[in-house]
Design a protein around this motif. Structure first.
Motif, PDB file in Angstrom:
ATOM      1  N   TYR A 180       0.833  -1.203   0.000  1.00 22.11           N
ATOM      2  CA  TYR A 180       0.000   0.000   0.000  1.00 22.11           C
ATOM      3  C   TYR A 180       0.870   1.257   0.000  1.00 22.11           C
ATOM      4  O   TYR A 180       0.642   2.187  -0.787  1.00 22.11           O
ATOM      5  CB  TYR A 180      -0.944  -0.003   1.211  1.00 22.11           C
ATOM      6  CG  TYR A 180      -1.755   1.258   1.300  1.00 22.11           C
ATOM      7  CD1 TYR A 180      -2.895   1.428   0.514  1.00 22.11           C
ATOM      8  CD2 TYR A 180      -1.367   2.296   2.145  1.00 22.11           C
ATOM      9  CE1 TYR A 180      -3.632   2.591   0.572  1.00 22.11           C
ATOM     10  CE2 TYR A 180      -2.099   3.468   2.205  1.00 22.11           C
ATOM     11  CZ  TYR A 180      -3.224   3.611   1.415  1.00 22.11           C
ATOM     12  OH  TYR A 180      -3.947   4.772   1.471  1.00 22.11           O
ATOM     13  N   LEU A 181       1.874   1.296   0.878  1.00 19.63           N
ATOM     14  CA  LEU A 181       2.768   2.457   0.949  1.00 19.63           C
ATOM     15  C   LEU A 181       3.526   2.655  -0.357  1.00 19.63           C
ATOM     16  O   LEU A 181       3.635   3.784  -0.850  1.00 19.63           O
ATOM     17  CB  LEU A 181       3.761   2.289   2.107  1.00 19.63           C
ATOM     18  CG  LEU A 181       3.178   2.309   3.506  1.00 19.63           C
ATOM     19  CD1 LEU A 181       4.254   1.970   4.535  1.00 19.63           C
ATOM     20  CD2 LEU A 181       2.548   3.657   3.804  1.00 19.63           C
ATOM     21  N   ASP A 182       4.028   1.569  -0.917  1.00 15.72           N
ATOM     22  CA  ASP A 182       4.776   1.671  -2.161  1.00 15.72           C
ATOM     23  C   ASP A 182       3.869   2.162  -3.296  1.00 15.72           C
ATOM     24  O   ASP A 182       4.247   3.042  -4.064  1.00 15.72           O
ATOM     25  CB  ASP A 182       5.412   0.328  -2.512  1.00 15.72           C
ATOM     26  CG  ASP A 182       6.325   0.408  -3.717  1.00 15.72           C
ATOM     27  OD1 ASP A 182       6.866   1.494  -4.012  1.00 15.72           O
ATOM     28  OD2 ASP A 182       6.513  -0.630  -4.373  1.00 15.72           O
ATOM     29  N   ALA A 183       2.687   1.605  -3.392  1.00 21.53           N
ATOM     30  CA  ALA A 183       1.760   2.038  -4.444  1.00 21.53           C
ATOM     31  C   ALA A 183       1.380   3.504  -4.268  1.00 21.53           C
ATOM     32  O   ALA A 183       1.270   4.242  -5.257  1.00 21.53           O
ATOM     33  CB  ALA A 183       0.508   1.158  -4.440  1.00 21.53           C
ATOM     34  N   SER A 184       1.213   3.945  -3.019  1.00 23.70           N
ATOM     35  CA  SER A 184       0.826   5.348  -2.791  1.00 23.70           C
ATOM     36  C   SER A 184       1.913   6.306  -3.266  1.00 23.70           C
ATOM     37  O   SER A 184       1.620   7.432  -3.655  1.00 23.70           O
ATOM     38  CB  SER A 184       0.500   5.587  -1.313  1.00 23.70           C
ATOM     39  OG  SER A 184       1.673   5.527  -0.521  1.00 23.70           O
ATOM     40  N   LYS A 185       3.164   5.864  -3.284  1.00 24.46           N
ATOM     41  CA  LYS A 185       4.272   6.689  -3.783  1.00 24.46           C
ATOM     42  C   LYS A 185       4.429   6.558  -5.297  1.00 24.46           C
ATOM     43  O   LYS A 185       5.252   7.237  -5.890  1.00 24.46           O
ATOM     44  CB  LYS A 185       5.588   6.285  -3.109  1.00 24.46           C
ATOM     45  CG  LYS A 185       5.631   6.553  -1.639  1.00 24.46           C
ATOM     46  CD  LYS A 185       5.769   8.032  -1.385  1.00 24.46           C
ATOM     47  CE  LYS A 185       6.008   8.287   0.092  1.00 24.46           C
ATOM     48  NZ  LYS A 185       6.299   9.685   0.353  1.00 24.46           N
ATOM     49  N   SER A 186       3.642   5.689  -5.904  1.00 27.35           N
ATOM     50  CA  SER A 186       3.755   5.435  -7.351  1.00 27.35           C
ATOM     51  C   SER A 186       2.419   5.640  -8.063  1.00 27.35           C
ATOM     52  O   SER A 186       2.115   4.963  -9.030  1.00 27.35           O
ATOM     53  CB  SER A 186       4.236   3.990  -7.583  1.00 27.35           C
ATOM     54  OG  SER A 186       5.393   3.710  -6.857  1.00 27.35           O
ATOM     55  N   GLY A 187       1.594   6.529  -7.552  1.00 33.75           N
ATOM     56  CA  GLY A 187       0.327   6.825  -8.219  1.00 33.75           C
ATOM     57  C   GLY A 187      -0.897   6.193  -7.595  1.00 33.75           C
ATOM     58  O   GLY A 187      -2.008   6.422  -8.044  1.00 33.75           O
ATOM     59  N   GLY A 188      -0.715   5.352  -6.584  1.00 31.76           N
ATOM     60  CA  GLY A 188      -1.846   4.739  -5.898  1.00 31.76           C
ATOM     61  C   GLY A 188      -2.137   3.319  -6.367  1.00 31.76           C
ATOM     62  O   GLY A 188      -1.595   2.854  -7.369  1.00 31.76           O
ATOM     63  N   LEU A 189      -2.993   2.660  -5.628  1.00 31.13           N
ATOM     64  CA  LEU A 189      -3.352   1.275  -5.945  1.00 31.13           C
ATOM     65  C   LEU A 189      -4.097   1.168  -7.272  1.00 31.13           C
ATOM     66  O   LEU A 189      -3.972   0.168  -7.971  1.00 31.13           O
ATOM     67  CB  LEU A 189      -4.191   0.665  -4.819  1.00 31.13           C
ATOM     68  CG  LEU A 189      -3.474   0.398  -3.496  1.00 31.13           C
ATOM     69  CD1 LEU A 189      -4.474  -0.007  -2.420  1.00 31.13           C
ATOM     70  CD2 LEU A 189      -2.408  -0.668  -3.662  1.00 31.13           C
ATOM     71  N   ALA A 190      -4.848   2.196  -7.630  1.00 26.13           N
ATOM     72  CA  ALA A 190      -5.655   2.147  -8.852  1.00 26.13           C
ATOM     73  C   ALA A 190      -4.794   2.006 -10.108  1.00 26.13           C
ATOM     74  O   ALA A 190      -5.204   1.349 -11.059  1.00 26.13           O
ATOM     75  CB  ALA A 190      -6.533   3.389  -8.957  1.00 26.13           C
TER      76      ALA A 190
END
Length: 191
Positions: free
Chosen positions: A60-70
């Motif tokens: 979740y944290l990594d995705a949030s730094k890369s544009g989000g889970l979507a």
């Protein structure tokens, strides 16, 4: 072009920190498993649940730094699967440690394949991904070893998972060090 370069540099800086954090948390988990969880089944059980729960949070944290889970389907799926596996481990612990290790092993396959997919997606824009690709492949293969152990009659505990976690430390550190070197070079060139 300048914006893409800055974005890639920012992503590499994040990944460098992220990989060091992942390695450090895994080292702490391994130490707790070996020195405490092995001797205390309740702590061992909690550690087995925390491992995929931490993986979900990390994705979740990594995705949030890369544009989000979507916009990061592999991380979104890994986030969801890791939460489900944490719940499945709670259930499996009521059955047996062998069932728990089998659940963990199945998760290792999915987690590895999803990590492999996320690393391949990042290959063009981020450095240090070759180690994460190897880690994803190794994680998927770890399932076979865990299943073999869980299908036998040897005594299992939380330390059964420690070698799997140790390989994760190794690959996270390789990626973090690779990014540290590359980011250092880029910073010197920019000055």
């Amino acid at each position: 072009m300048q914006t893409n370069t800055l974005k890639a540099h920012s992503q590499n800086q994040w990944l460098q920190s992220y990989y060091y954090i992942r390695a450090a948390v895994s080292v702490i988990w391994i130490a707790l498993a070996i020195f405490t969880g092995r001797h205390n089944p309740v702590i061992g059980a909690v550690l087995l649940v925390l491992y995929p729960a931490w993986d979900a949070l990390a994705n979740y944290l990594d995705a949030s730094k890369s544009g989000g889970l979507a916009v990061n389907p592999p991380q979104r799926f890994n986030f969801i699967v890791s939460l489900i596996v944490a719940a499945a481990i709670i259930w499996a612990l009521t059955v047996s440690m062998n069932a728990t290790i089998k659940v963990f092993g199945v998760w290792a396959i999915f987690s590895g394949v999803l990590q492999l997919s996320a690393s391949i997606r990042r290959w063009k824009h981020s450095s240090g991904q070759w180690a994460m690709i190897l880690s994803g492949a190794q994680s998927a293969l770890a399932d076979l070893f865990m299943f073999k152990q869980a299908s036998g009659d040897m005594a299992l505990d939380v330390t059964t998972v420690a070698p799997y976690a140790a390989f994760g430390v190794f690959y996270f550190l390789i990626s973090a060090i690779t990014l540290t070197i590359k980011n250092g070079r880029k910073n010197r060139v920019a000055c």
